[in-house]
Design a protein around this motif. Structure first.
Motif, short mmCIF file in Angstrom:
data_model
loop_
_atom_site.label_atom_id
_atom_site.label_comp_id
_atom_site.label_asym_id
_atom_site.label_seq_id
_atom_site.Cartn_x
_atom_site.Cartn_y
_atom_site.Cartn_z
N GLU A 1 -4.29 -1.11 -12.89
CA GLU A 1 -5.44 -1.98 -12.71
C GLU A 1 -5.40 -3.15 -13.70
O GLU A 1 -5.77 -4.27 -13.35
CB GLU A 1 -6.72 -1.16 -12.85
CG GLU A 1 -6.90 -0.22 -11.65
CD GLU A 1 -7.88 0.92 -11.89
OE1 GLU A 1 -8.50 0.94 -12.99
OE2 GLU A 1 -8.02 1.76 -11.00
N ASN B 1 0.87 -1.17 0.00
CA ASN B 1 0.00 0.00 0.00
C ASN B 1 0.91 1.22 0.00
O ASN B 1 1.64 1.44 0.97
CB ASN B 1 -0.90 0.02 1.24
CG ASN B 1 -1.87 -1.14 1.26
OD1 ASN B 1 -2.45 -1.49 0.24
ND2 ASN B 1 -2.06 -1.74 2.42
N THR C 1 -4.63 -1.88 -7.73
CA THR C 1 -5.65 -0.83 -7.64
C THR C 1 -4.93 0.50 -7.43
O THR C 1 -3.82 0.54 -6.91
CB THR C 1 -6.63 -1.08 -6.49
OG1 THR C 1 -5.89 -1.20 -5.25
CG2 THR C 1 -7.44 -2.35 -6.71
N HIS D 1 -1.82 -1.55 -3.83
CA HIS D 1 -2.82 -0.47 -3.86
C HIS D 1 -2.05 0.83 -3.75
O HIS D 1 -1.34 1.05 -2.75
CB HIS D 1 -3.82 -0.59 -2.72
CG HIS D 1 -4.75 0.59 -2.67
ND1 HIS D 1 -5.60 0.91 -3.70
CD2 HIS D 1 -4.93 1.55 -1.71
CE1 HIS D 1 -6.27 2.00 -3.39
NE2 HIS D 1 -5.88 2.41 -2.19
#
Length: 266
Positions: free
Chosen positions: A50, A7, A55, A31
């Protein structure tokens, strides 16, 4: 270092090395918050991330403005963790120092050095708290010019050398905390940032540069050369006998100045 399921925040993510790193982390389930100045290119990167399996959120900000740091903080404040920060955003204006405008000098300092320092400072408490068994990662994208400073790039060299020293000091400061601080040194790379530069410097593909960076991270390296192998001897000579490197460069100063005087991404 396990680079999967990160992340993280990637600056300068709309093109070049930043975009390629975003796609690579996306392919590993990341992400990402993609930060940059141009919404269109950031959206392009998000689509690529993506498609690769990750994401992405997009944040349009000019990181040379201090208030942009607060915008990044706000964008990630609800995340469960933040275990990746890639300080990649940068700009350049080549030419003789005395012919440089005060605005161009300040623009390089603000984006290349002040922004990554301030962003790292602001995000570091969360990055430290997110350092689980896989650890957190702060990756600073410096430049080969921090290894061999070139004429007509005095301010750019100062900012990239400063970023490298920042990473070295922070690495020691964070020893034992689970935060891995790494600095990468790309050489001339085939990106949009280089289109206005006409020096006879071989430009490596972005894919080769990013492959070197990822390979270095996978081996837990802290200092990662992402330059052409044939340049490594010059790096060593510059560290041991810089005047020898001076002699090799100054004979072509006029031609070099003519080739780089229009190199500008500001």
């Amino acid at each position: 270092m396990d680079l999967s399921n990160r992340n993280g925040v990637i600056t300068g993510a709309g093109q070049g090395i930043g975009q390629a790193l975003a796609v690579e982390f996306g392919s590993r389930g990341g992400h990402l918050l993609l930060v940059g100045r141009t919404e269109e290119t950031l959206n392009e990167t998000a689509t690529k991330v993506e498609a690769a399996g990750g994401t992405a959120d997009v944040l349009v900000q000019d990181l040379s403005r201090l208030e942009a740091i607060d915008a990044v903080l706000e964008a990630v404040e609800r995340w469960d963790s933040l275990d990746l920060l890639v300080n990649n955003a940068g700009n350049v204006r080549a030419g003789r120092l005395e012919e440089s405008s005060a605005a161009d000098v300040q623009a390089m300092i603000d984006l290349n050095l002040t922004a990554p320092v301030q962003l790292t400072r602001a995000l570091l408490p969360t990055v430290r708290a997110s350092a689980d068994d896989s650890g957190s990662l702060v990756l600073n994208i410096s430049s080969e010019i921090a290894l061999v400073a070139m004429p007509f790039y005095a301010v750019y060299a100062a900012t990239k050398s400063g970023l490298a020293a920042f990473g070295e000091a922070l690495r020691r400061e964070l020893h034992g905390t689970g935060v891995h601080v790494a600095t990468a040194y790309p050489g001339a790379t085939d990106t949009a940032m280089m289109t206005s530069q006409n020096a006879d410097w071989a430009r490596r593909p972005v894919s080769a540069v990013v492959a070197d960076i990822l390979a270095g991270l996978a081996q837990d390296h802290h200092e990662i050369s992402a330059t052409a192998p044939e340049a490594h001897d010059t790096h060593r000579r510059n560290a041991t006998d810089p005047l020898e490197v001076d002699a090799a460069i100054v004979g072509g100063l006029d031609d070099l100045e003519a080739a780089v005087r229009d190199h500008r991404s500001i």
